[in-house]
Every structure is written in structure tokens, then in C-alpha cells.
Design a protein around this motif. Structure first.
Motif, PDB file in Angstrom:
ATOM      1  N   LEU A 111     -20.787-102.193  46.549  1.00  0.00           N
ATOM      2  CA  LEU A 111     -20.562-101.398  45.348  1.00  0.00           C
ATOM      3  C   LEU A 111     -20.500 -99.896  45.600  1.00  0.00           C
ATOM      4  N   ILE A 112     -21.112 -99.430  46.692  1.00  0.00           N
ATOM      5  CA  ILE A 112     -21.188 -97.990  46.892  1.00  0.00           C
ATOM      6  C   ILE A 112     -19.826 -97.380  47.218  1.00  0.00           C
ATOM      7  N   ASN A 113     -18.924 -98.154  47.823  1.00  0.00           N
ATOM      8  CA  ASN A 113     -17.619 -97.598  48.192  1.00  0.00           C
ATOM      9  C   ASN A 113     -16.739 -97.292  46.975  1.00  0.00           C
ATOM     10  N   PRO A 114     -16.564 -98.230  46.030  1.00  0.00           N
ATOM     11  CA  PRO A 114     -15.848 -97.831  44.811  1.00  0.00           C
ATOM     12  C   PRO A 114     -16.575 -96.777  44.007  1.00  0.00           C
ATOM     13  N   MET A 115     -17.911 -96.764  44.067  1.00  0.00           N
ATOM     14  CA  MET A 115     -18.673 -95.733  43.373  1.00  0.00           C
ATOM     15  C   MET A 115     -18.333 -94.353  43.923  1.00  0.00           C
ATOM     16  N   VAL A 116     -18.194 -94.262  45.243  1.00  0.00           N
ATOM     17  CA  VAL A 116     -17.811 -93.002  45.885  1.00  0.00           C
ATOM     18  C   VAL A 116     -16.433 -92.567  45.400  1.00  0.00           C
ATOM     19  N   GLY A 117     -15.539 -93.540  45.200  1.00  0.00           N
ATOM     20  CA  GLY A 117     -14.216 -93.218  44.673  1.00  0.00           C
ATOM     21  C   GLY A 117     -14.260 -92.725  43.248  1.00  0.00           C
ATOM     22  N   VAL A 118     -15.150 -93.302  42.449  1.00  0.00           N
ATOM     23  CA  VAL A 118     -15.291 -92.899  41.050  1.00  0.00           C
ATOM     24  C   VAL A 118     -15.731 -91.450  40.942  1.00  0.00           C
ATOM     25  N   ILE A 119     -16.708 -91.052  41.758  1.00  0.00           N
ATOM     26  CA  ILE A 119     -17.240 -89.688  41.658  1.00  0.00           C
ATOM     27  C   ILE A 119     -16.461 -88.708  42.538  1.00  0.00           C
ATOM     28  N   ASN A 120     -15.426 -89.231  43.206  1.00  0.00           N
ATOM     29  CA  ASN A 120     -14.471 -88.389  43.940  1.00  0.00           C
ATOM     30  C   ASN A 120     -15.119 -87.571  45.066  1.00  0.00           C
ATOM     31  N   ILE A 121     -15.863 -88.257  45.920  1.00  0.00           N
ATOM     32  CA  ILE A 121     -16.400 -87.615  47.122  1.00  0.00           C
ATOM     33  C   ILE A 121     -15.232 -87.220  48.026  1.00  0.00           C
ATOM     34  N   PRO A 122     -15.223 -86.022  48.624  1.00  0.00           N
ATOM     35  CA  PRO A 122     -14.119 -85.597  49.492  1.00  0.00           C
ATOM     36  C   PRO A 122     -13.845 -86.603  50.613  1.00  0.00           C
ATOM     37  N   THR A 123     -12.570 -86.795  50.916  1.00  0.00           N
ATOM     38  CA  THR A 123     -12.155 -87.802  51.893  1.00  0.00           C
ATOM     39  C   THR A 123     -12.783 -87.571  53.260  1.00  0.00           C
ATOM     40  N   LYS A 124     -12.804 -86.333  53.724  1.00  0.00           N
ATOM     41  CA  LYS A 124     -13.343 -86.044  55.057  1.00  0.00           C
ATOM     42  C   LYS A 124     -14.833 -86.384  55.151  1.00  0.00           C
ATOM     43  N   VAL A 125     -15.565 -86.073  54.090  1.00  0.00           N
ATOM     44  CA  VAL A 125     -16.995 -86.378  54.078  1.00  0.00           C
ATOM     45  C   VAL A 125     -17.203 -87.886  54.103  1.00  0.00           C
ATOM     46  N   PHE A 126     -16.467 -88.586  53.243  1.00  0.00           N
ATOM     47  CA  PHE A 126     -16.578 -90.037  53.201  1.00  0.00           C
ATOM     48  C   PHE A 126     -16.161 -90.650  54.527  1.00  0.00           C
ATOM     49  N   MET A 127     -15.083 -90.169  55.121  1.00  0.00           N
ATOM     50  CA  MET A 127     -14.581 -90.721  56.375  1.00  0.00           C
ATOM     51  C   MET A 127     -15.636 -90.641  57.474  1.00  0.00           C
ATOM     52  N   PHE A 128     -16.267 -89.481  57.605  1.00  0.00           N
ATOM     53  CA  PHE A 128     -17.248 -89.292  58.669  1.00  0.00           C
ATOM     54  C   PHE A 128     -18.421 -90.258  58.523  1.00  0.00           C
ATOM     55  N   TRP A 129     -19.048 -90.272  57.345  1.00  0.00           N
ATOM     56  CA  TRP A 129     -20.227 -91.098  57.157  1.00  0.00           C
ATOM     57  C   TRP A 129     -19.885 -92.579  57.099  1.00  0.00           C
ATOM     58  N   ASN A 130     -18.701 -92.899  56.642  1.00  0.00           N
ATOM     59  CA  ASN A 130     -18.238 -94.282  56.627  1.00  0.00           C
ATOM     60  C   ASN A 130     -18.128 -94.815  58.043  1.00  0.00           C
ATOM     61  N   VAL A 131     -17.526 -94.038  58.939  1.00  0.00           N
ATOM     62  CA  VAL A 131     -17.362 -94.464  60.325  1.00  0.00           C
ATOM     63  C   VAL A 131     -18.714 -94.585  61.018  1.00  0.00           C
ATOM     64  N   VAL A 132     -19.571 -93.576  60.841  1.00  0.00           N
ATOM     65  CA  VAL A 132     -20.895 -93.603  61.469  1.00  0.00           C
ATOM     66  C   VAL A 132     -21.694 -94.816  60.990  1.00  0.00           C
ATOM     67  N   GLY A 133     -21.733 -95.020  59.682  1.00  0.00           N
ATOM     68  CA  GLY A 133     -22.490 -96.140  59.126  1.00  0.00           C
ATOM     69  C   GLY A 133     -21.958 -97.485  59.571  1.00  0.00           C
ATOM     70  N   ALA A 134     -20.632 -97.628  59.617  1.00  0.00           N
ATOM     71  CA  ALA A 134     -20.023 -98.899  60.004  1.00  0.00           C
ATOM     72  C   ALA A 134     -20.348 -99.257  61.444  1.00  0.00           C
ATOM     73  N   ILE A 135     -20.290 -98.288  62.332  1.00  0.00           N
ATOM     74  CA  ILE A 135     -20.571 -98.546  63.747  1.00  0.00           C
ATOM     75  C   ILE A 135     -22.040 -98.920  63.948  1.00  0.00           C
TER      76      ILE A 135
END
Length: 209
Positions: A133-157
Motif C-alpha cells: 500500500l505504501i507505493n500508491p500512497m507515495v504516488g497520491v502525495i506526490n513524493i518527488p521521483t528522484k527521492v522515491f527512486m533512491f529509497w525504493n532501490v535501497v529498500g528493495a535490495i
């Protein structure tokens, strides 16, 4: 074949099935019910020296698993964010279903507010329902793409390769059949993954009183 059972997914669907489930769990609301943590752990065992015992003579390809799992989780998260950005609150205003509930939406919103985007995205990887649920939530509140990209990659790995590595190392230590170890270990993983939510519920009730 049972899509909600980690052992069944690994033995019946193999690497492609594992990656598809990881993508769905992090990118689609239907993934709320999928066994992400236990699936990664069983996949790690299946890629180890005892993988042949688990997969009836076949092992998962180790390198492909360690590379493909974080890619599937990263891609799924981007899809989830896209859905949130495109459809907004409509995603979260739907009525309660078997797995999707408004209580889980509220819990995810509180999680994001409490920890902030970076820490929340990493910790959410280890929490069932929240990591979906947190990923669409991030889209709803419009977190900047670069910020999301960085933490998304780190968390996934950290999430995928970390749990796979634990399963792989255990698998290398086990001789013979691994069946007698799977159920108690998977049960422990599920309990640990649900612990943060239980703690938050307890704290919330304590504050109300």
C-alpha cells in the motif's frame, strides 16, 4: 499449485513465478495476500546446495535470483506509485474486501507520517500489506521521483537479497531434506514481520486509554 504458499510457488513456478509474485506484491493491490518474506527465504534455500532436495532435483539459478528479485520488487513499486499518482484517492476509498481494508490504509498513512519517506520505504519492505500500500500512497502525495527512486532501490535490495541470503546460507548448512525446517522457520518469519504492526496497534490503544 497454491499462489499463497511459498513452497508451492517455488516448486511449481520456479524463478519466473517468484519474480512475478514479487512484482505483484509490491505493485498491485492483489499482491496484498502474497507471501513475500517467506517466499524470498524459501527461494534462497532453493538456490543453495540443498535446493535439489526442495525442487525434486532442480536448483534455482543463484545469480539470476539475486539479481532478478530486487529488479522485480523495484519495478513493482514504480507501478504501484504510478497507480497512486494516476488514480489518487480512488484506490484507497474502495470498500473493505478480504485483504484490502480501510484500517490497513490508515495504518500505512500513519507509517509514512511517522517515519518519513526514506525510513518508511525501507522498513515497509518487511511489513506485509504496508509494502503493497505504501507505493500508491507515495504516488497520491506526490513524493518527488528522484527521492522515491533512491529509497525504493535501497529498500528493495536490502529486503530481497537480505532474506534470500539468509535462506541461502541456511540451505548450505542443512544436509538432506529441508522440509522439517521450513514450517517453523516460515512461521517465525511471518511472526516477526507482523510484530511492528502489533506494536503500533498496542501503542495506539495505550494512547487512547
Amino acid at each position: 499449485m497454491n499462489l499463497f504458499d511459498a513452497h508451492s510457488i517455488v516448486t511449481d513456478l520456479g524463478l519466473i513465478g517468484i519474480l512475478a509474485i514479487l512484482f505483484a506484491e509490491t505493485g498491485l493491490l492483489v499482491g496484498l495476500a502474497f507471501p513475500g518474506d517467506s517466499l524470498l527465504f524459501v527461494a534462497g534455500i532453493a538456490a543453495s546446495g540443498t535446493g535439489a532436495a526442495l525442487l525434486n532435483g532442480n536448483q534455482l539459478p543463484t545469480l539470476e535470483l539475486f539479481i532478478g528479485a530486487p529488479i522485480a520488487a523495484i519495478t513493482g513499486s514504480f507501478v504501484g506509485r504510478w497507480f497512486g499518482a494516476k488514480y489518487g484517492r480512488k484506490l484507497f476509498d474502495r470498500p473493505d474486501g478480504r485483504f484490502f481494508t480501510q484500517a490497513r490504509v490508515v495504518q500505512t498513512e500513519k507509517w509514512l507520517e511517522k517515519y518519513g519517506i526514506g525510513k518508511a520505504l525501507i522498513l515497509a519492505r518487511f511489513i506485509p500489506f504496508v509494502r503493497t500500500l505504501i507505493n500508491p500512497m507515495v504516488g497520491v502525495i506526490n513524493i518527488p521521483t528522484k527521492v522515491f527512486m533512491f529509497w525504493n532501490v535501497v529498500g528493495a535490495i536490502i529486503w530481497t537479497d537480505g532474506i534470500i541470503l539468509l535462506g541461502y546460507l541456511l540451505g548450505e548448512k542443512i544436509e538432506g531434506s529441508v522440509d522439517k525446517f521450513l514450517l517453523p522457520i516460515i512461521g517465525l518469519i511471518i511472526a516477526l514481520s507482523l510484530l511492528p504492526i502489533a506494536i503500533e496497534i498496542y501503542r495506539e490503544r495505550k494512547r487512547k486509554h
